[in-house]
Every structure is written in C-alpha cells, then in structure tokens.
Scaffold this motif. Structure first.
Motif, PDB file in Angstrom:
ATOM      1  N   ILE A 160       3.852  -6.757   9.210  1.00 21.99           N
ATOM      2  CA  ILE A 160       3.701  -5.470   8.534  1.00 21.99           C
ATOM      3  C   ILE A 160       4.950  -4.643   8.787  1.00 21.99           C
ATOM      4  O   ILE A 160       5.494  -4.640   9.896  1.00 21.99           O
ATOM      5  CB  ILE A 160       2.425  -4.727   9.006  1.00 21.99           C
ATOM      6  N   VAL A 216      -3.260 -10.225  10.009  1.00 22.79           N
ATOM      7  CA  VAL A 216      -2.041  -9.512   9.636  1.00 22.79           C
ATOM      8  C   VAL A 216      -0.888 -10.230  10.342  1.00 22.79           C
ATOM      9  O   VAL A 216      -0.695 -10.085  11.549  1.00 22.79           O
ATOM     10  CB  VAL A 216      -2.098  -8.027  10.063  1.00 22.79           C
ATOM     11  N   PHE A 235       3.291   0.722   3.064  1.00 25.03           N
ATOM     12  CA  PHE A 235       3.147  -0.413   3.977  1.00 25.03           C
ATOM     13  C   PHE A 235       3.328  -1.695   3.181  1.00 25.03           C
ATOM     14  O   PHE A 235       2.776  -1.830   2.083  1.00 25.03           O
ATOM     15  CB  PHE A 235       1.746  -0.453   4.609  1.00 25.03           C
ATOM     16  N   THR A 280       1.387   0.095  12.947  1.00 24.07           N
ATOM     17  CA  THR A 280       1.885  -1.262  12.700  1.00 24.07           C
ATOM     18  C   THR A 280       1.822  -2.107  13.967  1.00 24.07           C
ATOM     19  O   THR A 280       1.501  -3.290  13.910  1.00 24.07           O
ATOM     20  CB  THR A 280       3.319  -1.255  12.124  1.00 24.07           C
ATOM     21  N   SER A 286      -3.040   0.513  -3.872  1.00 27.26           N
ATOM     22  CA  SER A 286      -2.960  -0.797  -3.213  1.00 27.26           C
ATOM     23  C   SER A 286      -2.663  -1.841  -4.263  1.00 27.26           C
ATOM     24  O   SER A 286      -3.240  -1.817  -5.350  1.00 27.26           O
ATOM     25  CB  SER A 286      -4.290  -1.143  -2.538  1.00 27.26           C
ATOM     26  N   VAL A 295      -8.720  -4.729  12.197  1.00 27.63           N
ATOM     27  CA  VAL A 295      -8.042  -3.666  11.456  1.00 27.63           C
ATOM     28  C   VAL A 295      -9.059  -2.664  10.918  1.00 27.63           C
ATOM     29  O   VAL A 295      -8.882  -1.450  11.043  1.00 27.63           O
ATOM     30  CB  VAL A 295      -7.177  -4.247  10.315  1.00 27.63           C
ATOM     31  N   SER A 334       2.715   5.882  11.854  1.00 21.47           N
ATOM     32  CA  SER A 334       2.903   4.628  11.116  1.00 21.47           C
ATOM     33  C   SER A 334       3.471   3.548  12.030  1.00 21.47           C
ATOM     34  O   SER A 334       3.059   2.392  11.976  1.00 21.47           O
ATOM     35  CB  SER A 334       3.814   4.853   9.906  1.00 21.47           C
ATOM     36  N   VAL A 360       2.585  -5.676   3.766  1.00 17.48           N
ATOM     37  CA  VAL A 360       1.798  -6.470   4.699  1.00 17.48           C
ATOM     38  C   VAL A 360       1.768  -7.923   4.244  1.00 17.48           C
ATOM     39  O   VAL A 360       1.621  -8.212   3.058  1.00 17.48           O
ATOM     40  CB  VAL A 360       0.340  -5.938   4.791  1.00 17.48           C
ATOM     41  N   ILE A 392       0.850  -1.181   0.000  1.00 13.00           N
ATOM     42  CA  ILE A 392       0.000   0.000   0.000  1.00 13.00           C
ATOM     43  C   ILE A 392       0.888   1.234   0.000  1.00 13.00           C
ATOM     44  O   ILE A 392       1.775   1.357   0.838  1.00 13.00           O
ATOM     45  CB  ILE A 392      -0.891   0.071   1.264  1.00 13.00           C
ATOM     46  N   LEU A 423      -4.587   1.741   4.897  1.00 16.70           N
ATOM     47  CA  LEU A 423      -4.689   0.345   5.330  1.00 16.70           C
ATOM     48  C   LEU A 423      -6.104  -0.188   5.134  1.00 16.70           C
ATOM     49  O   LEU A 423      -6.291  -1.313   4.662  1.00 16.70           O
ATOM     50  CB  LEU A 423      -4.257   0.215   6.791  1.00 16.70           C
ATOM     51  N   HIS A 424      -7.110   0.605   5.440  1.00 13.99           N
ATOM     52  CA  HIS A 424      -8.500   0.185   5.222  1.00 13.99           C
ATOM     53  C   HIS A 424      -8.770  -0.076   3.736  1.00 13.99           C
ATOM     54  O   HIS A 424      -9.410  -1.077   3.389  1.00 13.99           O
ATOM     55  CB  HIS A 424      -9.478   1.236   5.739  1.00 13.99           C
TER      56      HIS A 424
END
Length: 156
Positions: free
Chosen positions: A51, A48, A39, A69, A139, A80, A65, A41, A26, A110-111
């Motif tokens: 990460i 997860v 990120f 994580t 992403s 998450v 950040s 992951v 991401i 992240l979402h």
C-alpha cells in the motif's frame, strides 16, 4: 498526544508514492478542510501485500495516512475492516479530538474499498463513488495494470 511519534510520521511519512501494480485505488476527500488522499493497494489472497499513498493535506492527514499504511501492510482484509480511528491515533500516541476527522477519512475510505473489492468478482473491474461519513470516497477495483486503467476522471 505523543508529539515525537506524530512529527516523525508527518515529516517522514512511510509508504508514500505510486504503486504500479495496485489492483485497488481509493480516493477520499474532506469537503470541510480540503484534504485529499489517494491510496494505491495491492491485494492478493485476501491480504494487503502493499500500500502506498499520495496526499494533499495537513500534517495530521499525512501522519494518519502514514500510520494507517503501516497498520494494514501484510494484514488480512478482516483485520483491516476491524481497524478504527482509535487504532490509528494509538500508533501516533494520540490525536486531539478536533483532528480525529483525519484518521476517520482514511479508515472510512479503506473500509469502503475493501467492501467493494470483496463484492467484485475476481478478474472484473468495478468502481463506486459514495459519501462515507461526510467524506467523498471513490474506489476503483482494477483488472489490468494501473498504468493502463487508472483514470483521474474522479480526482477530487
């Protein structure tokens, strides 16, 4: 704001670096302040597993950040998706209102990636380039090792 906790995350960030076995990458950027983060992951069995992140940004972006994580490591994707900016700020013992765009960028990215991961059939690759809030988020869901498929074509 808890200066000590914040400074610890800003000066000694956790989970920094490249994650060779990542299956999700991401990238997010804030056009207003020029912060950029990536990120890496590893998601397995809806968890997860690992990460890491790389960043170009202010100390608040680094600290948020790092805190994020730590929050998501080992967590289910449902957990998450339930996290928000206030959860990240709480780990740092608070953030000033004018810096809340930093955790917003991180959690929004992240979402977006988790939603894309869930929408991508297992074993397939996919990517999305979108604007989330005011941030550009790219992403990539990988179906091969990172070193074989990761492209910096979308670097922000």
């Amino acid at each position: 704001m808890g200066e000590e906790t914040f400074l610890d995350h800003a000066r000694n960030p956790r989970n920094v670096g490249l994650l060779e076995d990542a299956n999700v990458v991401i990238q997010a950027g804030d056009p207003e302040c020029s912060d950029k983060l990536i990120f890496f992951v590893r998601i397995e069995e809806d968890l997860v597993r690992n990460i890491k992140f790389l960043i170009e940004g202010c100390e608040t972006t680094v600290a948020t950040s790092s805190a994020l994580t730590g929050l998501v490591m080992g967590q289910s994707l449902d957990v998450v998706l339930a996290l928000d900016t206030e959860d990240i700020a709480a780990v740092l013992d608070g953030l000033p209102v004018e810096k809340m765009h930093c955790p917003t960028m991180a959690i929004s990215a992240l979402h977006a990636a988790v939603r894309l991961y869930r929408a991508t059939p297992r074993g397939e690759a996919s990517s999305a380039d979108e604007v989330v809030d005011t941030f550009r988020v790219v992403s990539q869901i990988l179906n091969q090792p990172l070193s074989q498929v990761y492209s910096s074509e979308y670097d922000l």
